[in-house]
Design a protein around this motif. Structure first.
Motif, short mmCIF file in Angstrom:
data_model
loop_
_atom_site.label_atom_id
_atom_site.label_comp_id
_atom_site.label_asym_id
_atom_site.label_seq_id
_atom_site.Cartn_x
_atom_site.Cartn_y
_atom_site.Cartn_z
N ASN A 22 -1.55 15.49 -0.77
CA ASN A 22 -2.22 15.03 -1.99
C ASN A 22 -1.29 15.35 -3.16
O ASN A 22 -1.20 16.50 -3.59
N VAL A 58 0.86 -1.19 0.00
CA VAL A 58 0.00 0.00 0.00
C VAL A 58 0.90 1.23 0.00
O VAL A 58 1.78 1.35 0.85
N GLN A 64 -3.41 3.23 -3.27
CA GLN A 64 -2.69 4.42 -2.80
C GLN A 64 -3.62 5.27 -1.93
O GLN A 64 -4.80 5.41 -2.25
N VAL A 65 -3.07 5.83 -0.84
CA VAL A 65 -3.81 6.79 0.00
C VAL A 65 -2.98 8.07 0.01
O VAL A 65 -1.81 8.04 0.41
N SER A 66 -3.58 9.19 -0.39
CA SER A 66 -2.80 10.42 -0.58
C SER A 66 -3.61 11.62 -0.13
O SER A 66 -4.75 11.81 -0.57
N LEU A 89 -5.04 4.85 7.46
CA LEU A 89 -5.90 4.20 6.45
C LEU A 89 -5.10 3.15 5.67
O LEU A 89 -5.59 2.05 5.39
N GLY A 90 -3.87 3.50 5.33
CA GLY A 90 -3.00 2.56 4.62
C GLY A 90 -2.71 1.33 5.45
O GLY A 90 -2.70 0.20 4.94
N VAL A 115 1.41 5.22 0.51
CA VAL A 115 0.76 6.31 1.24
C VAL A 115 1.55 7.61 1.07
O VAL A 115 2.78 7.59 0.92
N PHE A 150 -4.22 12.81 3.27
CA PHE A 150 -4.92 12.85 4.56
C PHE A 150 -3.98 13.02 5.74
O PHE A 150 -4.35 12.74 6.88
N GLN A 209 -3.42 10.58 8.87
CA GLN A 209 -4.50 9.62 8.63
C GLN A 209 -4.25 8.77 7.38
O GLN A 209 -4.75 7.65 7.28
N SER A 210 -3.46 9.28 6.43
CA SER A 210 -3.11 8.46 5.25
C SER A 210 -2.42 7.18 5.70
O SER A 210 -2.65 6.10 5.16
N ALA A 221 -5.76 -0.96 5.50
CA ALA A 221 -5.83 -1.71 4.23
C ALA A 221 -4.81 -2.85 4.24
O ALA A 221 -5.11 -3.97 3.82
#
Ligand code: CA2
Length: 146
Positions: free
Chosen positions: A103, A97, A123-125, A134-135, A99, A127, A130-131, A138
């Motif tokens: 953004n 994952v 991908q988490v971008s 969340l990553g 991150v 936050f 928090q990214s 996942a």
């Protein structure tokens, strides 16, 4: 217990000291403490920060032998340049994952392309801290095969 490798790329050791308007006020230690708290009871966390591309490639390459079930990576500037990290992720059969605190698509054009995205599960971008949370969530799912 499943094992997750968290990798922080170059200069993320400077978090909290400069550019808080882009990357937030949390230090790397604070991010790691938060992740450790979220992970406890679910998964074992192994955390690495490195400013050196080869160290990151090595850690990914030996992840299978180390019993790593999933990877969370913020490749930092290497996101946009590193064929070596991309190839390492593609070579190991470990779900990954990607991150980012910021953004990357709202920023300079050179940050809009990720070498890593096509070999990551997702991908988490954008936050902030928090990214990572969340990553990690996942990655826990991926590690547990759910
Ligand atoms: O938004 C992210 O998490 C990034 O991966 C951070 C990288 C940047 O090159 C990516 O485009 C997006 C930069 C990490 C450097 O972190 C610093 C922290 C404090 C002061 C200076 C740099």
């Amino acid at each position: 217990m499943k094992k997750i490798l968290v990798i922080h790329g170059p200069n993320l050791n400077l978090l909290g000291q400069r550019e808080p308007s882009i990357y937030g006020a949390a230090t790397l230690d604070e991010i790691n403490q938060k992740l450790t708290k979220v992970a406890q009871d679910f998964v074992e966390l192994v955390i690495l920060q490195s400013n050196h591309e080869g160290d990151i490639v090595d850690a990914i390459g030996k992840a299978p032998q180390d019993g790593v079930d999933a990877i969370v990576i913020n490749p930092a500037a290497y996101t946009h340049t590193s064929v070596a990290i991309r190839d390492a992720i593609a070579a190991v059969n470990v779900p990954t994952v990607e991150v980012h605190l910021s953004n990357i698509y709202k920023r300079e054009d050179f940050r809009h392309h990720s070498m890593i995205a096509s070999v990551a599960v997702g991908q988490v971008s954008g936050f902030g801290l928090q990214s990572y949370v969340l990553g990690l969530m996942a990655a826990v799912d991926l590690a547990q095969g759910t």
